[in-house]
Design an enzyme around this catalytic site. Structure first.
Site, PDB file in Angstrom:
ATOM      1  N   HIS A   8       4.482   7.708  -3.313  1.00 54.30           N
ATOM      2  CA  HIS A   8       5.092   6.642  -4.115  1.00 54.30           C
ATOM      3  C   HIS A   8       4.892   5.280  -3.446  1.00 54.30           C
ATOM      4  CE1 HIS A   8       8.923   4.685  -5.874  1.00 54.30           C
ATOM      5  NE2 HIS A   8       7.972   4.643  -6.779  1.00 54.30           N
ATOM      6  N   ASN A  53      14.558   3.833  -4.980  1.00 54.06           N
ATOM      7  CA  ASN A  53      15.082   3.611  -6.332  1.00 54.06           C
ATOM      8  C   ASN A  53      16.507   4.122  -6.493  1.00 54.06           C
ATOM      9  OD1 ASN A  53      13.127   2.123  -7.769  1.00 54.06           O
ATOM     10  ND2 ASN A  53      11.787   3.886  -7.717  1.00 54.06           N
TER      11      ASN A  53
HETATM   12  N1  LIG Z   1       6.149  -1.009 -11.747  1.00 61.38           N
HETATM   13  C1  LIG Z   1       6.590  -0.724 -10.538  1.00 61.38           C
HETATM   14  O1  LIG Z   1       7.156  -1.596  -9.850  1.00 61.38           O
HETATM   15  C2  LIG Z   1       6.407   0.652  -9.962  1.00 61.38           C
HETATM   16  C3  LIG Z   1       6.593   0.852  -8.576  1.00 61.38           C
HETATM   17  C4  LIG Z   1       6.384   2.119  -8.032  1.00 61.38           C
HETATM   18  C5  LIG Z   1       6.020   3.176  -8.869  1.00 61.38           C
HETATM   19  N2  LIG Z   1       5.862   2.958 -10.210  1.00 61.38           N
HETATM   20  C6  LIG Z   1       5.435   4.097 -11.033  1.00 61.38           C
HETATM   21  O2  LIG Z   1       4.030   3.984 -11.241  1.00 61.38           O
HETATM   22  C7  LIG Z   1       3.696   4.515 -12.534  1.00 61.38           C
HETATM   23  C8  LIG Z   1       2.943   3.449 -13.330  1.00 61.38           C
HETATM   24  O3  LIG Z   1       3.750   2.301 -13.473  1.00 61.38           O
HETATM   25  P1  LIG Z   1       3.093   0.877 -13.820  1.00 61.38           P
HETATM   26  O4  LIG Z   1       4.102  -0.140 -13.479  1.00 61.38           O
HETATM   27  O5  LIG Z   1       1.717   0.791 -13.247  1.00 61.38           O
HETATM   28  O6  LIG Z   1       2.997   0.987 -15.426  1.00 61.38           O
HETATM   29  P2  LIG Z   1       2.023   0.154 -16.386  1.00 61.38           P
HETATM   30  O7  LIG Z   1       2.674   0.176 -17.720  1.00 61.38           O
HETATM   31  O8  LIG Z   1       1.648  -1.148 -15.771  1.00 61.38           O
HETATM   32  O9  LIG Z   1       0.679   1.039 -16.420  1.00 61.38           O
HETATM   33  C9  LIG Z   1       0.617   2.342 -16.919  1.00 61.38           C
HETATM   34  C10 LIG Z   1      -0.835   2.613 -17.272  1.00 61.38           C
HETATM   35  O10 LIG Z   1      -0.992   4.005 -17.574  1.00 61.38           O
HETATM   36  C11 LIG Z   1      -1.997   4.099 -18.546  1.00 61.38           C
HETATM   37  N3  LIG Z   1      -1.945   5.421 -19.166  1.00 61.38           N
HETATM   38  C12 LIG Z   1      -1.025   5.918 -20.006  1.00 61.38           C
HETATM   39  N4  LIG Z   1      -1.332   7.197 -20.348  1.00 61.38           N
HETATM   40  C13 LIG Z   1      -2.486   7.495 -19.678  1.00 61.38           C
HETATM   41  C14 LIG Z   1      -3.320   8.653 -19.606  1.00 61.38           C
HETATM   42  N5  LIG Z   1      -3.006   9.757 -20.302  1.00 61.38           N
HETATM   43  N6  LIG Z   1      -4.430   8.598 -18.824  1.00 61.38           N
HETATM   44  C15 LIG Z   1      -4.749   7.494 -18.133  1.00 61.38           C
HETATM   45  N7  LIG Z   1      -3.990   6.356 -18.151  1.00 61.38           N
HETATM   46  C16 LIG Z   1      -2.876   6.361 -18.921  1.00 61.38           C
HETATM   47  C17 LIG Z   1      -1.677   2.944 -19.511  1.00 61.38           C
HETATM   48  O11 LIG Z   1      -2.812   2.624 -20.314  1.00 61.38           O
HETATM   49  C18 LIG Z   1      -1.316   1.839 -18.509  1.00 61.38           C
HETATM   50  O12 LIG Z   1      -2.435   1.057 -18.150  1.00 61.38           O
HETATM   51  C19 LIG Z   1       4.998   4.989 -13.153  1.00 61.38           C
HETATM   52  O13 LIG Z   1       5.160   6.356 -12.885  1.00 61.38           O
HETATM   53  C20 LIG Z   1       6.051   4.164 -12.428  1.00 61.38           C
HETATM   54  O14 LIG Z   1       7.313   4.789 -12.381  1.00 61.38           O
HETATM   55  C21 LIG Z   1       6.029   1.724 -10.775  1.00 61.38           C
END
Ligand SMILES: NC(=O)c1ccc[n+]([C@@H]2O[C@H](COP(=O)([O-])OP(=O)(O)OC[C@H]3O[C@@H](n4cnc5c(N)ncnc54)[C@H](O)[C@@H]3O)[C@@H](O)[C@H]2O)c1
Length: 286
Positions: free
Chosen positions: A142, A193
């Protein structure tokens, strides 16, 4: 020493692009997958811009930027992940979508001891692990946002994860990527978190009830507690959809009222005000 050379990153949103950048800057061969050509193009632009900014700020040379870009390949077909040593899934925080991806990865990744990791913030790793035929090789890795800047990575073994997988994942994250790891049990929210989300939700409730303006809430924590970013700005940075999904998973797990998403958060998600990535959240972004 580590045996990881070829990395796959599924999803090229905020986190996937950041993780791909970290891995490519560390000298690894990186392949990034997205759902559609359009999403892939958006992700590629995100990566190119981020590396361009790093070069402008003198964090890397222009030559390093170009070499890093050459290490990155893009696809819409997870079948191209056959030769990957490590895959990090970083798609939207949705259990069903992630589960389906782990089922596909299990089919396509040929290396028998490849590590299949998720960047999930809250979904139980064991659920993703048992969707594969190799639950001992599934683990949570993570990263934090923005991944190229934040030093921390949480390592979350599922009940099924082998000790060898944990050691290899930690060695890759610290030795190859130069990050600092902390270990957490597979409980929704892990360490960071579990502490952060109730705080962000409390700030949203405070704003919703009219106790203070969004600026005063953020200034309160920035100037009163020396936080680099107030809670509403931070929620915009993380993404309101992600904060709501993480809150939902944590509430499902513990039934703790402080983890329940306030109505305003859900209404803003419904309205598409997802924060910085959508151009609007608690604040407007150009
Ligand atoms: N945003 C944060 O601060 C943060 C921090 C740590 C962890 N996370 C985790 O990271 C993950 C992504 O979050 P994010 O902020 O990058 O979200 P985001 O909305 O910026 O990006 C998600 C991406 O996933 C893609 N996607 C969806 N379904 C898909 C599939 N089947 N195959 C390939 N790509 C696919 C979408 O097109 C999108 O580009 C989540 O699990 C979130 O909990 C987020």
């Amino acid at each position: 020493m580590t045996d990881i050379e070829r990395v796959g990153v599924v999803g090229c949103g905020q986190m996937g692009a950041g993780i791909a950048e970290v891995c490519a800057r560390a000298g690894l061969d990186v392949m990034v997958a997205e759902t559609t050509g359009e999403a892939l193009e958006l992700g590629r632009t995100r990566l190119v811009n981020s590396l361009g900014k790093a070069a402008q700020r003198g964090k890397i040379t222009e030559e390093e930027r170009d070499v890093t870009l050459d290490r990155l390949a893009f696809t819409t077909d997870l079948g191209d992940f056959a030769d990957r040593d490590l895959v990090v899934e970083a798609v939207i925080e949705n259990e069903q979508v992630k589960t389906e991806i782990f089922q596909v990865l299990d089919q396509v990744v040929t290396r028998s001891d490849a590590i299949l990791a998720s960047n999930t913030s809250s979904i139980p790793l064991v659920k993703l692990a048992v969707a594969t035929s190799r639950p001992d090789q599934v683990i949570g890795i993570h990263f934090f946002n923005p991944a190229p800047v934040q030093q921390l990575v949480e390592i979350i073994p599922a009940l099924t994860t082998a000790e060898e997988t944990i050691k290899r994942a930690e060695a890759a994250v610290t030795g190859l990527l130069g990050k600092h790891t902390i270990r957490a049990q597979d409980r929704s929210g892990f360490v960071v978190n579990a502490l952060l989300i109730p705080y962000l939700l409390s700030a949203i409730r405070m704003f919703e009830s009219g106790i203070a303006s969004r600026e005063d809430i953020d200034n309160g924590m920035e100037m009163g507690c020396a936080h680099p970013m107030g809670p509403l700005k931070l929620t915009d940075l993380i993404g309101l959809d992600t904060v709501a999904s993480v809150a939902y998973s944590m509430y499902e797990e513990f039934k703790e009222p402080l983890y329940a998403a306030p109505p305003l958060l859900q209404r803003m998600v419904d309205a598409g005000r997802l924060g910085r990535k959508a151009g609007a959240g608690f604040y407007a972004y150009s």
